[in-house]
Design a protein around this motif. Structure first.
Motif, short mmCIF file in Angstrom:
data_model
loop_
_atom_site.label_atom_id
_atom_site.label_comp_id
_atom_site.label_asym_id
_atom_site.label_seq_id
_atom_site.Cartn_x
_atom_site.Cartn_y
_atom_site.Cartn_z
N LEU A 362 45.09 35.62 8.65
CA LEU A 362 45.22 35.92 7.23
C LEU A 362 45.69 34.68 6.45
O LEU A 362 45.16 34.39 5.36
CB LEU A 362 46.20 37.07 7.01
CG LEU A 362 45.73 38.45 7.51
CD1 LEU A 362 46.81 39.50 7.26
CD2 LEU A 362 44.42 38.87 6.83
N LEU A 363 46.68 33.96 6.99
CA LEU A 363 47.16 32.76 6.29
C LEU A 363 46.08 31.68 6.22
O LEU A 363 45.93 31.01 5.19
CB LEU A 363 48.41 32.20 6.99
CG LEU A 363 49.68 33.04 6.84
CD1 LEU A 363 50.81 32.44 7.67
CD2 LEU A 363 50.10 33.15 5.38
N THR A 364 45.33 31.51 7.30
CA THR A 364 44.25 30.52 7.29
C THR A 364 43.18 30.89 6.27
O THR A 364 42.71 30.05 5.50
CB THR A 364 43.62 30.40 8.69
OG1 THR A 364 44.62 29.99 9.62
CG2 THR A 364 42.48 29.40 8.68
N GLU A 381 31.63 30.18 4.68
CA GLU A 381 30.92 29.07 5.32
C GLU A 381 31.85 28.22 6.17
O GLU A 381 31.51 27.81 7.28
CB GLU A 381 30.25 28.20 4.25
CG GLU A 381 29.11 28.88 3.50
CD GLU A 381 28.60 28.03 2.35
OE1 GLU A 381 29.22 26.96 2.09
OE2 GLU A 381 27.60 28.41 1.72
N LEU A 382 33.04 27.95 5.65
CA LEU A 382 33.99 27.09 6.35
C LEU A 382 34.66 27.80 7.52
O LEU A 382 35.06 27.15 8.50
CB LEU A 382 35.05 26.57 5.37
CG LEU A 382 34.51 25.66 4.27
CD1 LEU A 382 35.59 25.39 3.23
CD2 LEU A 382 34.02 24.33 4.85
N LEU A 383 34.79 29.12 7.40
CA LEU A 383 35.46 29.89 8.46
C LEU A 383 34.48 30.50 9.45
O LEU A 383 34.89 31.18 10.40
CB LEU A 383 36.30 31.00 7.82
CG LEU A 383 37.49 30.53 6.97
CD1 LEU A 383 38.09 31.70 6.18
CD2 LEU A 383 38.55 29.88 7.84
N PRO A 432 53.31 27.76 14.15
CA PRO A 432 52.03 27.09 13.88
C PRO A 432 51.02 28.02 13.26
O PRO A 432 50.92 29.19 13.63
CB PRO A 432 51.58 26.60 15.26
CG PRO A 432 52.31 27.46 16.24
CD PRO A 432 53.61 27.81 15.60
N VAL A 433 50.30 27.50 12.32
CA VAL A 433 49.24 28.26 11.66
C VAL A 433 47.93 27.50 11.83
O VAL A 433 47.85 26.32 11.51
CB VAL A 433 49.54 28.42 10.14
CG1 VAL A 433 48.40 29.18 9.46
CG2 VAL A 433 50.84 29.18 9.96
N GLU A 434 46.93 28.13 12.37
CA GLU A 434 45.66 27.47 12.62
C GLU A 434 45.09 26.89 11.32
O GLU A 434 45.01 27.57 10.30
CB GLU A 434 44.68 28.48 13.21
CG GLU A 434 43.31 27.87 13.53
CD GLU A 434 42.35 28.91 14.08
OE1 GLU A 434 41.18 28.58 14.23
OE2 GLU A 434 42.80 30.04 14.34
N GLY A 435 44.73 25.61 11.36
CA GLY A 435 44.11 24.98 10.19
C GLY A 435 45.11 24.60 9.11
O GLY A 435 44.72 24.19 8.05
N ASP A 436 46.44 24.74 9.42
CA ASP A 436 47.44 24.44 8.39
C ASP A 436 47.54 22.95 8.17
O ASP A 436 47.85 22.19 9.09
CB ASP A 436 48.79 25.00 8.85
CG ASP A 436 49.84 24.87 7.78
OD1 ASP A 436 49.51 24.39 6.70
OD2 ASP A 436 50.98 25.27 8.04
#
Length: 440
Positions: A362-364, A381-383, A432-436
């Motif tokens: 959700l955060l990503t 598109e990016l995700l 950690p947040v993926e893509g942060d």
């Protein structure tokens, strides 16, 4: 330039001044040298004139009269020639020893900024003229009561004396060069100390005094008015301690000093080099660094230092990231008020942070959606997912936070909360947040 003769079989050196000449079919080397020195000393002023004229004829630096005037050159040439003739002939010194004369020349020329090669060339020219005068004397007095070394090997006598002259000049040159280099090191040390002190004065905000700014400009070798930034780099164990060599390789001038566990540097930029600087800091130095806004007067360095430090504080330690202050304005505000940053995170994203199973995705999604104009199509598109998936996730965030995704104020609150998330101290916030990337 006269060439040193080929090595000959060694002979014992004759007595020095005050000792009796040795007997034999010819004078020994010491006697010849002493006689030549005594013959040339009365004409020291004419010898000096010839040496000065020769040096001027073969050196543009000396001929220009700056920084060495003709009188200065004449004075020091006469001083050196006197000591050289005394040393060459083994005569009692009429003043300081030859080492002192050579060291004094090296010291003076280093302080005047005359290149060492130029000074060494002048020594060689002086030695050449001194030998020419000696040879003229030998030839002019040959066969007269004043002659020295009149044996069958007159040519050998001249060669012996030429070798002795160049031995003397070589010794002088070595002493002079050593003194020159030591003086340069001492001067460099004094200059470095002054440069550091004035740089610290700029960083402490004392550049508002025009005299301090002017002195710093002269010491650093840069204009008072130009395009500058201040960079503050953390002393990360994995990064080079000083970014200057990397910047130098790309033609970017900088000056750095350790300061309170960090490196502070002033960087002079050409138009359009701000992006280049950030790229070099990120990818070539590995340092975690904050960069101030550009400023155009050295007197503004103190304020720029504070802004660069604030930019650095917004970056995770050891991240190797470099950030310009103007790109981290929201983070700079939040990092200075941790209680507000924590409150923004709690009120804007509290429900999402509590949803452990969904939190990261959700955060990503929220970050990418906000970063791209709240466009579900672009975010999808990016995700690598369907736009409806993005819309469903945004709807879920709205549900968990109790806020409407259509509200501009809500979107602003979410963006600020995402920026504040890496800056607050809670373990949940720092998970950690993926893509942060630390940016909304």
């Amino acid at each position: 330039m006269a060439q040193k003769p080929a090595a000959r079989a060694p002979r014992p050196e004759g007595p020095r001044a005050g000792g009796p000449p040795s007997a034999g079919p010819r004078d020994d080397d010491g006697g010849l040298r002493r006689a030549l020195a005594l013959a040339l000393l009365p004409g020291i002023d004419e010898l000096t004139r010839r040496v000065v004229d020769d040096i001027h004829a073969h050196s543009g630096t000396y001929a220009s009269g700056s920084p060495v005037s003709r009188d200065d050159l004449r004075e020091i040439c006469r001083y050196n020639l006197l000591r050289a003739l005394e040393d060459f002939g083994g005569l009692p010194s009429g003043g300081d020893d030859f080492e002192h004369a050579a060291r004094e020349t090296g010291r003076r020329r280093a302080e005047q900024g005359v290149p060492l090669d130029t000074v060494l060339q002048a020594y060689r020219r002086g030695g050449r003229v001194m030998w020419q005068v000696m040879a003229e004397h030998l030839r002019a007095t040959r066969g007269t009561p004043q002659a020295v070394g009149q044996v069958a090997g007159d040519r050998d006598t001249e060669l012996d004396m030429a070798g002795a002259v160049w031995e003397t000049i070589d010794r002088y040159s070595l002493e002079m060069a050593e003194s020159y280099r030591l003086t340069q090191l001492e001067m460099q040390g004094r200059q470095d100390t002054r440069r550091v002190a004035l740089f610290e004065a700029l960083l402490d905000g004392r550049g508002d005094d025009p005299a301090v700014a002017a002195a710093a400009s002269a010491a650093l070798g840069v204009p008072v008015h130009d395009r500058y930034v201040i960079v503050v780099a953390a002393q990360d164990p994995a990064a080079p301690p000083n970014p200057a060599p990397v910047l130098d390789d790309h033609g970017i001038w900088s000056f750095w000093r350790p300061r309170s566990g960090r490196y502070a540097g002033i960087v002079r930029l050409a138009a359009g080099e701000s992006a280049v600087l950030l790229d070099l800091l990120r990818h070539r130095t590995g340092a975690t660094a904050g960069v101030s806004p550009e400023f155009d007067r050295l007197s503004q360095a103190g304020r720029a230092l504070r802004l660069a430090e604030q930019a650095l504080r917004t970056l995770p330690a050891g991240s190797g990231e470099a950030a310009a202050f103007d790109d981290r304005l929201a983070e700079a505000l939040l990092v200075g008020r941790p209680e507000i940053a924590e409150r923004i995170v709690t009120t804007q994203l509290g429900g999402v942070l509590d949803a452990a199973a969904e939190r990261e995705v959700l955060l990503t999604t929220l970050r990418v959606w906000l970063d791209h104009g709240c466009s579900a199509v672009r975010a999808a598109e990016l995700l690598y997912c369907h736009r409806n998936t993005v819309l469903n996730r945004i709807g879920r965030i709205a549900e968990l936070t109790g806020r409407s995704a259509e509200s501009g104020e809500v979107r602003l609150g979410w963006a600020l909360a995402l920026r504040a998330l890496p800056l607050i101290g809670s373990e949940d916030a720092r998970a950690p947040v993926e893509g942060d990337s630390g940016r909304a």
